[in-house]
Design an enzyme around this catalytic site. Structure first.
Site, short mmCIF file in Angstrom:
data_model
loop_
_atom_site.label_atom_id
_atom_site.label_comp_id
_atom_site.label_asym_id
_atom_site.label_seq_id
_atom_site.Cartn_x
_atom_site.Cartn_y
_atom_site.Cartn_z
N ILE A 35 -92.54 42.25 22.19
CA ILE A 35 -91.38 42.72 21.43
C ILE A 35 -90.08 42.64 22.26
CG2 ILE A 35 -91.52 45.19 21.98
CD1 ILE A 35 -91.11 43.92 18.43
N ASN A 90 -99.78 42.85 35.11
CA ASN A 90 -99.37 43.90 36.04
C ASN A 90 -100.45 44.96 36.08
OD1 ASN A 90 -96.82 42.75 36.66
ND2 ASN A 90 -96.03 43.48 34.70
N GLN A 97 -96.58 47.93 35.53
CA GLN A 97 -97.37 48.07 34.29
C GLN A 97 -96.82 49.25 33.49
OE1 GLN A 97 -101.64 48.57 34.70
NE2 GLN A 97 -101.97 48.35 32.50
N HIS A 103 -103.38 43.77 29.61
CA HIS A 103 -102.76 42.70 28.83
C HIS A 103 -102.32 41.58 29.75
CE1 HIS A 103 -99.68 45.67 29.88
NE2 HIS A 103 -98.81 44.67 29.95
N PHE A 104 -102.47 40.37 29.25
CA PHE A 104 -101.99 39.20 29.98
C PHE A 104 -100.73 38.69 29.30
CE2 PHE A 104 -106.41 39.45 31.12
CZ PHE A 104 -106.37 39.19 32.48
N HIS A 105 -99.70 38.51 30.12
CA HIS A 105 -98.46 37.92 29.62
C HIS A 105 -98.60 36.40 29.68
CE1 HIS A 105 -95.87 41.63 30.12
NE2 HIS A 105 -96.83 41.93 30.98
P1 AMP Z 1 -96.12 45.56 31.30
O1 AMP Z 1 -94.78 46.04 31.73
O2 AMP Z 1 -96.70 44.49 32.16
O3 AMP Z 1 -97.07 46.72 31.07
O4 AMP Z 1 -95.90 44.86 29.91
C1 AMP Z 1 -95.83 45.56 28.72
C2 AMP Z 1 -95.20 44.64 27.73
O5 AMP Z 1 -95.45 45.16 26.43
C3 AMP Z 1 -93.67 44.52 27.87
O6 AMP Z 1 -93.33 43.16 28.08
C4 AMP Z 1 -93.14 45.06 26.54
O7 AMP Z 1 -92.03 44.34 26.09
C5 AMP Z 1 -94.33 44.88 25.64
N1 AMP Z 1 -94.39 45.80 24.51
C6 AMP Z 1 -94.25 47.14 24.53
N2 AMP Z 1 -94.43 47.65 23.29
C7 AMP Z 1 -94.69 46.61 22.48
C8 AMP Z 1 -94.96 46.47 21.09
N3 AMP Z 1 -95.00 47.53 20.27
N4 AMP Z 1 -95.18 45.24 20.58
C9 AMP Z 1 -95.14 44.15 21.40
N5 AMP Z 1 -94.90 44.21 22.71
C10 AMP Z 1 -94.68 45.42 23.26
#
Ligand code: AMP
Length: 141
Positions: A35, A90, A97, A103-105
């Site tokens: 998002i 992360n 994180q 989750h994998f980016h």
């Molecule tokens: P991290 O910081 O590695 O934990 O990544 C979490 C990711 O989740 C970030 O890139 C956020 O932009 C993404 N994120 C958080 N909430 C949502 C959501 N509701 N839908 C899609 N992505 C999200």
């Protein structure tokens, strides 16, 4: 299948209590658009069975998740016309994180981009999400 804690954002997405831009879904994994994308096409892949991070995840569940990452990478790259792709996870707050669900980016990369691990991107807009979703899905054979 392990259930995520009730208030976990990605658990809510899996239970469809929160909306998401679905890219891929199967028995063991789910992929959707980030998002706050670092670049267009930024996609997240999660296992359906809950683990807080990669270290908590079984090898089998991880393999299933990585198979989805591997499958999506070329589709995302082609759809976004990206030269490269960064895949990362992360692990822990100290590593950045922010969502305690593994989750994998998958982040499309372009030579001149300003992708940053530490700065959230601008919020994904609906018209862009729809276009990106269609482009990536079209590349999934
Ligand atoms: P991290 O910081 O590695 O934990 O990544 C979490 C990711 O989740 C970030 O890139 C956020 O932009 C993404 N994120 C958080 N909430 C949502 C959501 N509701 N839908 C899609 N992505 C999200």
């Amino acid at each position: 299948m392990k259930e995520a804690p009730a208030d976990n954002i990605f658990g809510k997405i899996l239970r469809r209590e929160l909306p998401s831009w679905e890219i891929h879904s199967d028995e063991l994994s789910y992929a959707f658009l980030d998002i706050f994308p670092q670049s267009e096409g930024h996609t997240l892949v999660i296992p359906r069975s809950y683990s807080e991070n990669i270290l908590e995840c079984s090898t089998e569940e991880l393999a299933a998740c990585m198979a989805t990452v591997r499958r999506l990478m070329p589709a995302v790259r082609r759809a976004m016309g990206a030269g490269g792709i960064t895949v990362l996870t992360n692990t822990g707050i100290e590593a950045g994180q922010s969502v305690p669900y593994l989750h994998f980016h998958i982040i499309p990369r372009h030579g001149s981009d300003k992708v940053s691990l530490y700065t959230p991107g601008a919020m994904l807009q609906e018209e862009d999400a729809r276009r990106i979703q269609q482009a990536i899905r079209a590349e999934l054979h």
